[in-house]
Structure formats: C-alpha cells, structure tokens
Design a protein around this motif. Structure first.
Motif, PDB file in Angstrom:
ATOM      1  N   CYS A   1     -38.426 -28.623 -71.132  1.00  0.00           N
ATOM      2  CA  CYS A   1     -39.226 -29.606 -71.871  1.00  0.00           C
ATOM      3  C   CYS A   1     -39.465 -30.865 -71.045  1.00  0.00           C
ATOM      4  N   VAL A   2     -38.422 -31.372 -70.426  1.00  0.00           N
ATOM      5  CA  VAL A   2     -38.560 -32.595 -69.624  1.00  0.00           C
ATOM      6  C   VAL A   2     -39.474 -32.349 -68.424  1.00  0.00           C
ATOM      7  N   ALA A   3     -39.250 -31.244 -67.712  1.00  0.00           N
ATOM      8  CA  ALA A   3     -40.059 -30.942 -66.528  1.00  0.00           C
ATOM      9  C   ALA A   3     -41.518 -30.683 -66.891  1.00  0.00           C
ATOM     10  N   SER A   4     -41.747 -29.976 -67.992  1.00  0.00           N
ATOM     11  CA  SER A   4     -43.132 -29.672 -68.370  1.00  0.00           C
ATOM     12  C   SER A   4     -43.881 -30.921 -68.819  1.00  0.00           C
ATOM     13  N   MET A   5     -43.201 -31.834 -69.513  1.00  0.00           N
ATOM     14  CA  MET A   5     -43.870 -33.084 -69.891  1.00  0.00           C
ATOM     15  C   MET A   5     -44.245 -33.887 -68.652  1.00  0.00           C
ATOM     16  N   ALA A   6     -43.339 -33.946 -67.692  1.00  0.00           N
ATOM     17  CA  ALA A   6     -43.624 -34.674 -66.455  1.00  0.00           C
ATOM     18  C   ALA A   6     -44.750 -33.997 -65.668  1.00  0.00           C
ATOM     19  N   ALA A   7     -44.722 -32.678 -65.607  1.00  0.00           N
ATOM     20  CA  ALA A   7     -45.752 -31.952 -64.865  1.00  0.00           C
ATOM     21  C   ALA A   7     -47.122 -32.106 -65.526  1.00  0.00           C
ATOM     22  N   LEU A   8     -47.185 -31.978 -66.836  1.00  0.00           N
ATOM     23  CA  LEU A   8     -48.472 -32.119 -67.513  1.00  0.00           C
ATOM     24  C   LEU A   8     -49.037 -33.526 -67.385  1.00  0.00           C
ATOM     25  N   ARG A   9     -48.161 -34.498 -67.370  1.00  0.00           N
ATOM     26  CA  ARG A   9     -48.631 -35.877 -67.189  1.00  0.00           C
ATOM     27  C   ARG A   9     -49.081 -36.092 -65.753  1.00  0.00           C
TER      28      ARG A   9
ATOM     29  N   LEU B   1     -36.728 -30.133 -77.867  1.00  0.00           N
ATOM     30  CA  LEU B   1     -35.601 -30.644 -77.089  1.00  0.00           C
ATOM     31  C   LEU B   1     -34.503 -31.186 -78.001  1.00  0.00           C
ATOM     32  N   ILE B   2     -34.868 -32.031 -78.939  1.00  0.00           N
ATOM     33  CA  ILE B   2     -33.871 -32.654 -79.820  1.00  0.00           C
ATOM     34  C   ILE B   2     -33.241 -31.632 -80.762  1.00  0.00           C
ATOM     35  N   SER B   3     -34.052 -30.742 -81.318  1.00  0.00           N
ATOM     36  CA  SER B   3     -33.508 -29.715 -82.219  1.00  0.00           C
ATOM     37  C   SER B   3     -32.519 -28.814 -81.500  1.00  0.00           C
ATOM     38  N   THR B   4     -32.850 -28.434 -80.278  1.00  0.00           N
ATOM     39  CA  THR B   4     -31.947 -27.589 -79.492  1.00  0.00           C
ATOM     40  C   THR B   4     -30.650 -28.327 -79.173  1.00  0.00           C
ATOM     41  N   ALA B   5     -30.776 -29.582 -78.748  1.00  0.00           N
ATOM     42  CA  ALA B   5     -29.586 -30.369 -78.408  1.00  0.00           C
ATOM     43  C   ALA B   5     -28.692 -30.585 -79.627  1.00  0.00           C
ATOM     44  N   LEU B   6     -29.289 -30.888 -80.776  1.00  0.00           N
ATOM     45  CA  LEU B   6     -28.489 -31.084 -81.993  1.00  0.00           C
ATOM     46  C   LEU B   6     -27.817 -29.791 -82.441  1.00  0.00           C
ATOM     47  N   ALA B   7     -28.551 -28.688 -82.384  1.00  0.00           N
ATOM     48  CA  ALA B   7     -27.955 -27.401 -82.765  1.00  0.00           C
ATOM     49  C   ALA B   7     -26.779 -27.067 -81.857  1.00  0.00           C
TER      50      ALA B   7
ATOM     51  N   ALA C   1     -20.931 -19.962 -72.763  1.00  0.00           N
ATOM     52  CA  ALA C   1     -21.705 -20.024 -71.522  1.00  0.00           C
ATOM     53  C   ALA C   1     -23.181 -19.715 -71.754  1.00  0.00           C
ATOM     54  N   VAL C   2     -23.467 -18.707 -72.549  1.00  0.00           N
ATOM     55  CA  VAL C   2     -24.848 -18.300 -72.776  1.00  0.00           C
ATOM     56  C   VAL C   2     -25.598 -19.354 -73.594  1.00  0.00           C
ATOM     57  N   ASN C   3     -25.012 -19.803 -74.689  1.00  0.00           N
ATOM     58  CA  ASN C   3     -25.688 -20.817 -75.515  1.00  0.00           C
ATOM     59  C   ASN C   3     -25.879 -22.119 -74.756  1.00  0.00           C
ATOM     60  N   LEU C   4     -24.878 -22.520 -74.013  1.00  0.00           N
ATOM     61  CA  LEU C   4     -24.975 -23.751 -73.239  1.00  0.00           C
ATOM     62  C   LEU C   4     -26.053 -23.639 -72.165  1.00  0.00           C
ATOM     63  N   SER C   5     -26.071 -22.527 -71.453  1.00  0.00           N
ATOM     64  CA  SER C   5     -27.076 -22.368 -70.388  1.00  0.00           C
ATOM     65  C   SER C   5     -28.488 -22.284 -70.960  1.00  0.00           C
ATOM     66  N   LEU C   6     -28.666 -21.601 -72.080  1.00  0.00           N
ATOM     67  CA  LEU C   6     -30.002 -21.535 -72.688  1.00  0.00           C
ATOM     68  C   LEU C   6     -30.450 -22.897 -73.206  1.00  0.00           C
ATOM     69  N   ALA C   7     -29.546 -23.635 -73.814  1.00  0.00           N
ATOM     70  CA  ALA C   7     -29.902 -24.968 -74.318  1.00  0.00           C
ATOM     71  C   ALA C   7     -30.268 -25.900 -73.169  1.00  0.00           C
ATOM     72  N   ILE C   8     -29.507 -25.862 -72.104  1.00  0.00           N
ATOM     73  CA  ILE C   8     -29.814 -26.701 -70.940  1.00  0.00           C
ATOM     74  C   ILE C   8     -31.152 -26.286 -70.326  1.00  0.00           C
ATOM     75  N   THR C   9     -31.421 -24.986 -70.291  1.00  0.00           N
ATOM     76  CA  THR C   9     -32.706 -24.497 -69.776  1.00  0.00           C
ATOM     77  C   THR C   9     -33.864 -25.028 -70.603  1.00  0.00           C
ATOM     78  N   ILE C  10     -33.736 -24.981 -71.924  1.00  0.00           N
ATOM     79  CA  ILE C  10     -34.795 -25.480 -72.796  1.00  0.00           C
ATOM     80  C   ILE C  10     -34.996 -26.976 -72.594  1.00  0.00           C
ATOM     81  N   ILE C  11     -33.913 -27.722 -72.531  1.00  0.00           N
ATOM     82  CA  ILE C  11     -34.010 -29.175 -72.358  1.00  0.00           C
ATOM     83  C   ILE C  11     -34.677 -29.509 -71.026  1.00  0.00           C
ATOM     84  N   LEU C  12     -34.253 -28.856 -69.953  1.00  0.00           N
ATOM     85  CA  LEU C  12     -34.863 -29.102 -68.646  1.00  0.00           C
ATOM     86  C   LEU C  12     -36.328 -28.661 -68.620  1.00  0.00           C
TER      87      LEU C  12
END
Length: 161
Positions: free
Chosen positions: A93-101, A126-132, A80-91
């Motif tokens: 990254c995606v949200a920050s790229m969209a916001a900065l653009r 994002l990719i490193s976290t998802a692969l790990a 639960a902890v690893n999954l939630s942290l990985a999803i947090t990082i992925i979200l």
C-alpha cells in the motif's frame, strides 16, 4: 485482563469487517476504472493511468483476499505467515501510493480524483490489516500467557491440598 481480551476481540472483528468491506469496494472501484473511465464525458483521465490504478487496486484486493483466507484457514506457522502477509500488504500500500503519485507529478482534477480514490482505499486496507494483526497478536499472546499460567496454578493447588 478479561476486559482487554473483549476489547481486542471487538477490534479484531471490526477490523476484519472493515477489511472485507474495503476489498469489495476496491474490487468494484477497479472494475469501474477498467470499464467506465473512457465513457465519462469531459473527464481528462489518462486511460493508461486509470488502468495502472485499476491493476494496482486489483493487486491489493488479491493480497487482501489471501490475507483473510490464510488468516482463517492456516493452522501451521500462523504467526510467521500472518505477520509476513500483513507486512506485505502494508508495504504494498505504501509503495503503490508513492509510485502512483510519482508517475504523474502534475495531475488534472479527474486524474487526481482517481488517485485520491485509490489513496483512501489503500489507507483503509493498510489500517484494517494492521489493526486485525495487532488485535490477533494481542489475543494470541494473552492466550499463551493464560496457557502457561494454568499448569503452575494446578501444581500449586495440589501441593496445598
């Protein structure tokens, strides 16, 4: 099955090394944005935008460090902890790229260079976290299947003897 475990272990190792490398690079990149962006002659980078990118980069670094620390140190509720942290990082990254653009729809070349530098950092994180996470989940599932299969094999061996 052993070959798949070996491949998953290699992917996990490479992803973790990549994750650590991108965190170090992102830390250096964010510090450079805070310290040196105004000292570059002729650069038309808005210092507020550079500070926003630097702050968002530091946020990603903090999340990445938490993920790696928890990944190795956590013994309870690992899935639960690893999954939630990985999803947090992925979200994040995606949200920050969209916001900065979205902050600056029209950018000067120097500002776009700052943005594209962040995008490469965020995508790598994002990719490193998802692969790990994917490799770790695979190894966890394989281990659980092997542990579940062992008692059945022992029971059938004693019955045959």
């Amino acid at each position: 099955m052993k070959e798949k475990k070996t491949i998953a272990s290699v992917i996990l190792g490479v992803a973790l090394v990549s994750l650590i490398t991108v965190l170090v690079a992102a830390l250096v990149d964010s510090l450079t944005l805070f310290i040196d962006v105004e000292s570059v002659q002729g650069a038309s980078v808005n210092s507020d935008y550079a500070n926003a990118v630097g702050g968002i980069t530091l946020g990603g670094v903090a999340l990445g460090i938490v993920f790696i620390t928890v990944f190795f140190a956590n013994k309870n509720c690992r899935l639960a902890v690893n999954l939630s942290l990985a999803i947090t990082i992925i979200l994040y990254c995606v949200a920050s790229m969209a916001a900065l653009r979205g902050i600056k729809p029209k950018m000067a070349a120097a500002t776009y260079a700052v943005f594209s530098s962040y995008v490469s950092t965020a995508v790598t994180l994002l990719i490193s976290t998802a692969l790990a996470l994917a490799a770790w989940l695979y190894l966890t599932i394989v281990k659980k299947k092997e542990e579940a299969a062992k008692p059945v094999e022992n029971g059938s061996e004693t019955e045959n003897q």
